[in-house]
Design a protein around this motif. Structure first.
Motif, PDB file in Angstrom:
ATOM      1  N   MET A   1       0.838  -1.171   0.000  1.00  0.00           N
ATOM      2  CA  MET A   1       0.000   0.000   0.000  1.00  0.00           C
ATOM      3  C   MET A   1       0.886   1.238   0.000  1.00  0.00           C
ATOM      4  SD  MET A   1      -2.970   0.707   2.668  1.00  0.00           S
ATOM      5  CE  MET A   1      -3.367   2.259   3.252  1.00  0.00           C
ATOM      6  N   ALA A   2       0.718   2.082  -0.962  1.00  0.00           N
ATOM      7  CA  ALA A   2       1.533   3.277  -1.119  1.00  0.00           C
ATOM      8  C   ALA A   2       1.026   4.396  -0.210  1.00  0.00           C
ATOM      9  CB  ALA A   2       1.501   3.741  -2.569  1.00  0.00           C
ATOM     10  N   ILE A   3       1.969   5.144   0.326  1.00  0.00           N
ATOM     11  CA  ILE A   3       1.626   6.284   1.165  1.00  0.00           C
ATOM     12  C   ILE A   3       1.379   7.483   0.254  1.00  0.00           C
ATOM     13  CG2 ILE A   3       2.459   7.835   2.962  1.00  0.00           C
ATOM     14  CD1 ILE A   3       4.131   5.531   4.025  1.00  0.00           C
ATOM     15  N   PRO A   4       0.261   8.198   0.441  1.00  0.00           N
ATOM     16  CA  PRO A   4      -0.024   9.354  -0.408  1.00  0.00           C
ATOM     17  C   PRO A   4       1.076  10.415  -0.303  1.00  0.00           C
ATOM     18  CG  PRO A   4      -1.943   8.771   0.911  1.00  0.00           C
ATOM     19  CD  PRO A   4      -0.799   7.938   1.388  1.00  0.00           C
ATOM     20  N   THR A   5       1.285  11.121  -1.385  1.00  0.00           N
ATOM     21  CA  THR A   5       2.322  12.150  -1.454  1.00  0.00           C
ATOM     22  C   THR A   5       2.141  13.205  -0.370  1.00  0.00           C
ATOM     23  OG1 THR A   5       2.494  11.817  -3.832  1.00  0.00           O
ATOM     24  CG2 THR A   5       3.396  13.866  -2.976  1.00  0.00           C
ATOM     25  N   GLU A   6       0.882  13.587  -0.091  1.00  0.00           N
ATOM     26  CA  GLU A   6       0.625  14.619   0.930  1.00  0.00           C
ATOM     27  C   GLU A   6       1.118  14.166   2.300  1.00  0.00           C
ATOM     28  OE1 GLU A   6      -2.159  13.283  -0.853  1.00  0.00           O
ATOM     29  OE2 GLU A   6      -1.934  14.771  -2.442  1.00  0.00           O
ATOM     30  N   VAL A   7       0.914  12.896   2.620  1.00  0.00           N
ATOM     31  CA  VAL A   7       1.349  12.354   3.908  1.00  0.00           C
ATOM     32  C   VAL A   7       2.880  12.315   3.960  1.00  0.00           C
ATOM     33  CG1 VAL A   7       1.318  10.334   5.428  1.00  0.00           C
ATOM     34  CG2 VAL A   7      -0.770  11.028   4.235  1.00  0.00           C
ATOM     35  N   LYS A   8       3.493  11.886   2.876  1.00  0.00           N
ATOM     36  CA  LYS A   8       4.967  11.860   2.811  1.00  0.00           C
ATOM     37  C   LYS A   8       5.523  13.259   3.012  1.00  0.00           C
ATOM     38  CE  LYS A   8       5.653   7.913  -0.279  1.00  0.00           C
ATOM     39  NZ  LYS A   8       6.121   7.485  -1.587  1.00  0.00           N
ATOM     40  N   ASP A   9       4.918  14.248   2.330  1.00  0.00           N
ATOM     41  CA  ASP A   9       5.385  15.630   2.456  1.00  0.00           C
ATOM     42  C   ASP A   9       5.212  16.145   3.883  1.00  0.00           C
ATOM     43  OD1 ASP A   9       6.068  15.618  -0.217  1.00  0.00           O
ATOM     44  OD2 ASP A   9       4.287  16.747  -0.883  1.00  0.00           O
ATOM     45  N   ALA A  10       4.075  15.833   4.491  1.00  0.00           N
ATOM     46  CA  ALA A  10       3.818  16.273   5.866  1.00  0.00           C
ATOM     47  C   ALA A  10       4.820  15.641   6.830  1.00  0.00           C
ATOM     48  CB  ALA A  10       2.385  15.926   6.273  1.00  0.00           C
ATOM     49  N   LEU A  11       5.083  14.345   6.668  1.00  0.00           N
ATOM     50  CA  LEU A  11       6.058  13.657   7.524  1.00  0.00           C
ATOM     51  C   LEU A  11       7.458  14.213   7.335  1.00  0.00           C
ATOM     52  CD1 LEU A  11       4.830   9.957   7.262  1.00  0.00           C
ATOM     53  CD2 LEU A  11       4.646  11.486   9.244  1.00  0.00           C
ATOM     54  N   LYS A  12       7.806  14.517   6.101  1.00  0.00           N
ATOM     55  CA  LYS A  12       9.127  15.099   5.823  1.00  0.00           C
ATOM     56  C   LYS A  12       9.245  16.476   6.472  1.00  0.00           C
ATOM     57  CE  LYS A  12      12.373  16.390   2.163  1.00  0.00           C
ATOM     58  NZ  LYS A  12      13.056  17.238   3.095  1.00  0.00           N
ATOM     59  N   ASN A  13       8.189  17.283   6.389  1.00  0.00           N
ATOM     60  CA  ASN A  13       8.210  18.610   7.016  1.00  0.00           C
ATOM     61  C   ASN A  13       8.370  18.509   8.524  1.00  0.00           C
ATOM     62  OD1 ASN A  13       7.965  19.995   4.603  1.00  0.00           O
ATOM     63  ND2 ASN A  13       5.740  20.133   4.711  1.00  0.00           N
ATOM     64  N   ILE A  14       7.651  17.556   9.126  1.00  0.00           N
ATOM     65  CA  ILE A  14       7.769  17.355  10.576  1.00  0.00           C
ATOM     66  C   ILE A  14       9.185  16.911  10.930  1.00  0.00           C
ATOM     67  CG2 ILE A  14       7.022  15.894  12.496  1.00  0.00           C
ATOM     68  CD1 ILE A  14       4.206  15.921  11.158  1.00  0.00           C
ATOM     69  N   ALA A  15       9.720  15.971  10.187  1.00  0.00           N
ATOM     70  CA  ALA A  15      11.084  15.485  10.442  1.00  0.00           C
ATOM     71  C   ALA A  15      12.098  16.602  10.289  1.00  0.00           C
ATOM     72  CB  ALA A  15      11.412  14.326   9.500  1.00  0.00           C
ATOM     73  N   ASP A  16      11.915  17.457   9.288  1.00  0.00           N
ATOM     74  CA  ASP A  16      12.826  18.590   9.086  1.00  0.00           C
ATOM     75  C   ASP A  16      12.766  19.557  10.265  1.00  0.00           C
ATOM     76  OD1 ASP A  16      13.604  17.533   6.657  1.00  0.00           O
ATOM     77  OD2 ASP A  16      12.380  18.909   5.445  1.00  0.00           O
ATOM     78  N   LYS A  17      11.549  19.823  10.765  1.00  0.00           N
ATOM     79  CA  LYS A  17      11.393  20.738  11.903  1.00  0.00           C
ATOM     80  C   LYS A  17      12.029  20.159  13.162  1.00  0.00           C
ATOM     81  CE  LYS A  17       7.306  23.117  10.229  1.00  0.00           C
ATOM     82  NZ  LYS A  17       5.885  23.379  10.395  1.00  0.00           N
TER      83      LYS A  17
END
Length: 107
Positions: A1-17
């Motif tokens: 099951m693929a993770i939606p791009t929006e979720v990936k982007d949100a997780l990346k933003n959180i990880a960056d912060k």
């Protein structure tokens, strides 16, 4: 099951912060400055400075004053005030890191 791009982007933003916060917390610099009464805040001079690293290493510039006989002695009043500032900064960082860890634990 693929993770939606929006979720990936949100997780990346959180990880960056989180990474930025940890990087900022890695080293703290505390400076205590002084001005003469009636002086201008922009002209404040450095009285004491401390660098405190997350791993516990630290560096301090200790304020000294010259005695009448020419010897240098610590300016204990200024240093005590500076140490209170350093401790308040360490306590704040500890509280923020604990909150960050609690967020991960509750997830």
């Amino acid at each position: 099951m693929a993770i939606p791009t929006e979720v990936k982007d949100a997780l990346k933003n959180i990880a960056d912060k989180v990474a930025k916060y940890v990087e900022d917390a890695e080293e703290m610099t505390v400076e205590t400055r002084y001005i003469e009464i009636g002086g201008n805040a922009e002209d404040a001079k450095l009285a004491a400075r401390s660098l405190v690293k997350l791993d516990g290493d630290s560096q301090s510039v200790l304020p000294m004053k010259r005695a009448a006989d020419g010897t240098l002695t610590p300016d204990t009043l200024t240093y005590e005030l500076h140490q209170q500032n350093v401790q308040a900064t360490i306590d704040y960082r500890t509280k923020m890191l604990e909150r960050l860890l609690n967020m991960f634990r509750s997830s």
